[in-house]
Design an enzyme around this catalytic site. Structure first.
Site, PDB file in Angstrom:
ATOM      1  N   GLU A  37     -13.225   7.255   3.173  1.00  0.00           N
ATOM      2  CA  GLU A  37     -13.629   5.945   3.649  1.00  0.00           C
ATOM      3  C   GLU A  37     -13.426   5.947   5.168  1.00  0.00           C
ATOM      4  OE1 GLU A  37     -11.574   2.608   1.914  1.00  0.00           O
ATOM      5  OE2 GLU A  37     -12.627   1.205   3.228  1.00  0.00           O
ATOM      6  N   ARG A 264      -1.485  13.661  -5.173  1.00  0.00           N
ATOM      7  CA  ARG A 264      -1.642  13.608  -3.722  1.00  0.00           C
ATOM      8  C   ARG A 264      -0.580  14.474  -3.056  1.00  0.00           C
ATOM      9  NH1 ARG A 264      -2.926   9.022  -0.637  1.00  0.00           N
ATOM     10  NH2 ARG A 264      -4.486   8.161  -1.965  1.00  0.00           N
ATOM     11  N   LYS A 274      -3.376   5.156   5.244  1.00  0.00           N
ATOM     12  CA  LYS A 274      -4.128   4.858   6.467  1.00  0.00           C
ATOM     13  C   LYS A 274      -3.746   3.499   7.038  1.00  0.00           C
ATOM     14  CE  LYS A 274      -8.061   6.331   4.734  1.00  0.00           C
ATOM     15  NZ  LYS A 274      -9.490   6.572   4.546  1.00  0.00           N
TER      16      LYS A 274
HETATM   17  P1  ATP Z   1      -5.533   5.321   1.868  1.00  0.00           P
HETATM   18  O1  ATP Z   1      -5.041   4.909   0.516  1.00  0.00           O
HETATM   19  O2  ATP Z   1      -4.473   5.652   2.834  1.00  0.00           O
HETATM   20  O3  ATP Z   1      -6.594   4.428   2.441  1.00  0.00           O
HETATM   21  P2  ATP Z   1      -7.430   6.943   0.635  1.00  0.00           P
HETATM   22  O4  ATP Z   1      -6.983   7.876  -0.406  1.00  0.00           O
HETATM   23  O5  ATP Z   1      -8.068   5.687   0.178  1.00  0.00           O
HETATM   24  O6  ATP Z   1      -6.247   6.701   1.623  1.00  0.00           O
HETATM   25  P3  ATP Z   1      -9.904   8.041   1.395  1.00  0.00           P
HETATM   26  O7  ATP Z   1     -10.564   8.070   2.701  1.00  0.00           O
HETATM   27  O8  ATP Z   1     -10.487   7.197   0.335  1.00  0.00           O
HETATM   28  O9  ATP Z   1      -8.394   7.636   1.646  1.00  0.00           O
HETATM   29  O10 ATP Z   1      -9.708   9.514   0.859  1.00  0.00           O
HETATM   30  C1  ATP Z   1     -10.742  10.442   0.745  1.00  0.00           C
HETATM   31  C2  ATP Z   1     -10.355  11.476  -0.262  1.00  0.00           C
HETATM   32  O11 ATP Z   1      -9.154  12.124   0.126  1.00  0.00           O
HETATM   33  C3  ATP Z   1     -10.117  10.848  -1.621  1.00  0.00           C
HETATM   34  O12 ATP Z   1     -10.742  11.644  -2.600  1.00  0.00           O
HETATM   35  C4  ATP Z   1      -8.629  10.876  -1.759  1.00  0.00           C
HETATM   36  O13 ATP Z   1      -8.249  10.979  -3.102  1.00  0.00           O
HETATM   37  C5  ATP Z   1      -8.220  12.094  -0.934  1.00  0.00           C
HETATM   38  N1  ATP Z   1      -6.871  11.935  -0.419  1.00  0.00           N
HETATM   39  C6  ATP Z   1      -6.398  10.924   0.337  1.00  0.00           C
HETATM   40  N2  ATP Z   1      -5.089  11.063   0.577  1.00  0.00           N
HETATM   41  C7  ATP Z   1      -4.706  12.206  -0.040  1.00  0.00           C
HETATM   42  C8  ATP Z   1      -3.463  12.904  -0.161  1.00  0.00           C
HETATM   43  N3  ATP Z   1      -2.352  12.451   0.393  1.00  0.00           N
HETATM   44  N4  ATP Z   1      -3.462  14.051  -0.862  1.00  0.00           N
HETATM   45  C9  ATP Z   1      -4.582  14.524  -1.421  1.00  0.00           C
HETATM   46  N5  ATP Z   1      -5.774  13.919  -1.344  1.00  0.00           N
HETATM   47  C10 ATP Z   1      -5.851  12.775  -0.670  1.00  0.00           C
HETATM   48 MG    MG Z   2      -9.936   5.241  -0.706  1.00  0.00          MG
END
Ligand code: ATP
Ligand code: MG
Length: 565
Positions: A37, A264, A274
């Site tokens: 995102e 994760r 984020k």
């Molecule tokens: P936040 O919850 O901080 O906004 P997010 O997971 O929603 O983070 P995205 O931009 O949606 O952030 O993530 C893109 C991809 O990266 C998703 O498939 C997510 O599952 C993966 N991802 C995000 N954080 C992690 C992590 N700490 N370890 C492994 N994969 C991750």
């Molecule tokens: Mg997300």
């Protein structure tokens, strides 16, 4: 990827894919996607997901799409989009022509919502957010049906069209799936599919839309439209999988990707949300998304971490379904390993102490050839200037000899790295008793040769005063005190864990002259000191280097050894 690649260790996801390929599922095709995102910069957790998705595509001769999951225009912008693209590329992955946006599918998403309405499987609900929550029930209590649940198809079609036309205010109505208000899985209790967001300009679609689809509706359909075979996501989506499948089972789309969840990445002394990283940036707790103390890829790049070391790290931590927290030392070990092989050696004096060699002729000098890498001849050599006046590091001198101290002491000898053996004859102090200079003598027969008739154990680094380059060197310590700042109970949240001494700047450092042409991003080993990267603030007139990592693990001192999980 162009460079040679270590073979990636296998994992449960690869086992599933192996079996699918063998069984001829999806005609043996493998298609993955990385779906960020664009509401912040990528962090090391995202690197895990990128390496997994792009790595699988490479190894199975498949494809991996970069898809921006952009259904929440409030928090998203094009700065993030460009930064994310740069980071994925920097990590070493190429999406080729396969760049997509969920917003590319807004028309189709709307169409599929209409299909659901026509089939009696979605309805427009006038409850507000609080009421929807109250009606949803709890884990132990079934939810109650919304009073709008049994609206006619005609009414729903009409109201949904008017939501799209901008007739209603934000929050006045939503479109919900009509599934099961008593489902044990709360996500199945008539989840919201579309909501109203008027008056925001979307970075891709402008003002074309004032209703936006929810993640749980958008994601499965985007995956299916793109022909994804394996939709890999993190564990918190496990409970959403029934909804992912429900959406695809109830619309007229043939493709049905398989969602697979993995745990994760969590790193000690780091927050990865984020929202929290945005807070650090917006509150000025760090100097921006690319602050070298941030766990972002931009920060790590600026600090001197290499793409190869991050890929190595992602391979090492593996992919499982169990939650754990990885020690910082594991990441730094990967950085050290790559830099030890690939970073050219240089000499830099961070805490300078003047040395004058009394028996070295005034006004003369010489050039010494020194290897760039002790094991790798192919890395070539550079020239060092030697002269009567040098700097050594204050920590490499003590007035009193002791058994443990193998460096320079009053009356003792030490080898200057790549050069001669010197002896300290006299210590000069200022009025306050502070040592300001050492008067030394050198043995001219010791360049590249052992001193005759005596043993000199210590080797220290140095630079020539007349030739040295003055620089600022920035040192970093952990940004957050607590190993698990998210769960720290001794304070009011992760921001109470901020280490005020996480950045220290050493001015008046002296570097060997060959570093004068160094370019931002280049990383060197400063011998005996660690690895250092040219910062983006650097200019030839005002050199700035960042310490990437120390030569040895310094985390063991901070966090006492624990049993690894
Ligand atoms: P936040 O919850 O901080 O906004 P997010 O997971 O929603 O983070 P995205 O931009 O949606 O952030 O993530 C893109 C991809 O990266 C998703 O498939 C997510 O599952 C993966 N991802 C995000 N954080 C992690 C992590 N700490 N370890 C492994 N994969 C991750
Ligand atoms: Mg997300």
């Amino acid at each position: 990827m162009s460079e040679e690649k270590e073979t990636t260790p296998t994992n449960f996801i690869r086992h599933i894919i192996d079996a699918d390929v063998k069984a001829g599922k999806n005609e043996g095709r493998v298609a993955t996607r990385f779906p960020p995102e664009p509401n912040g910069y990528l962090h090391i957790g995202h690197a895990k997901s990128i390496c997994l998705n792009f790595g699988i595509a490479e190894d199975y001769q498949g494809t991996c799409n970069l898809r921006f999951d952009d259904t929440n225009p409030h928090k998203e912008n094009t700065e993030y989009i460009e930064a994310i693209k740069e980071d994925v590329r920097w990590l070493g992955y190429d999406w080729g022509q396969r760049l997509f946006f969920s917003s590319d599918y807004f028309d189709q998403l709307y169409g599929y919502a209409v299909e659901l309405i026509k089939a009696g499987k979605a309805y427009v609900c006038d409850l507000d957010a609080d009421a929807i929550r109250a009606y949803r029930g709890t884990l132990t209590e079934a939810g109650r049906a919304s009073p709008y649940r049994d609206r006619s198809v005609e009414d729903n079609l009409d109201l949904f069209a008017r939501m799209k036309a901008g007739e209603f205010e934000d929050g006045a109505r939503v479109l919900r799936a009509r599934i099961d208000m008593a489902a044990p899985n709360m996500n199945m209790r008539d989840p919201t599919l579309f909501r109203i967001r008027r008056g925001v300009v979307h970075h891709q679609t402008g003002e074309a839309w004032c209703i936006y689809p929810m993640y749980d509706f958008t994601h499965p359909i985007s995956d299916a439209i793109e022909g994804i075979t394996h939709s890999l996501c993190t564990l918190e989506f496990e409970d959403h999988r029934p909804l992912y499948d429900w959406v695809l089972d109830n619309i007229s789309i043939a493709c049905h990707p398989q969602q697979i969840e993995f745990s994760r990445l969590n790193l000690e002394h780091t927050v990865m949300s984020k929202r929290k990283l945005t807070e650090l940036v917006n509150d000025g707790r760090v100097q921006g998304w690319d602050d070298p103390r941030m766990p972002t890829l931009a920060g790590m790049r600026r600090r001197g971490y290499t793409p190869k070391s991050l890929r190595m790290f992602c391979d090492r931590i593996g992919v499982t379904k169990s939650d754990n927290v990885v020690e910082m030392g594991v990441l730094e070990a990967c950085v050290r390993e790559d830099l030890n092989d690939n970073a050219p050696r240089r000499m830099a004096v961070l805490r300078p102490l003047e040395v004058e060699i009394d028996n070295y002729p005034e006004g003369e000098g010489e050039v010494i050839e020194a290897a760039n890498h002790p094991q790798n001849e192919a890395m070539g050599s550079r020239q060092l200037s030697f002269s009567r006046r040098l700097y050594i590091d204050r920590n490499d001198f003590r007035e009193e000899a002791s058994k443990k101290f193998k460096r320079l002491v009053t009356g003792g000898e030490v080898r200057l790295r790549n050069a001669y053996v010197i002896r300290c004859d006299e210590v000069i102090k200022d009025a306050q008793g502070e040592i300001v200079k050492l008067r030394c003598s050198y043995d001219p027969k010791t360049l590249g040769a052992k001193p005759e008739g005596r043993k000199v154990k210590g080797v220290i680094h140095w630079v020539s005063q007349d030739h040295a380059l003055e620089a600022e060197v920035r040192l970093f310590d952990r940004l957050l005190h607590h190993p698990s700042p998210d769960t720290a109970t001794d304070g009011g949240g992760f921001k109470d864990q901020i280490n005020p001494e996480s950045l220290s700047s050493l001015r008046g450092c002296f570097l060997e002259a060959s570093l004068s042409g160094a370019q931002p991003g280049e990383v060197f080993q400063f011998e005996r000191e660690g690895y250092f990267c040219v910062d983006k603030d650097h200019s030839p007139a005002q050199p700035v280097f960042n310490r990437t990592v120390t030569l040895r693990d310094s985390w063991a001192k901070i966090d006492p050894p624990r049993k690894s999980q």
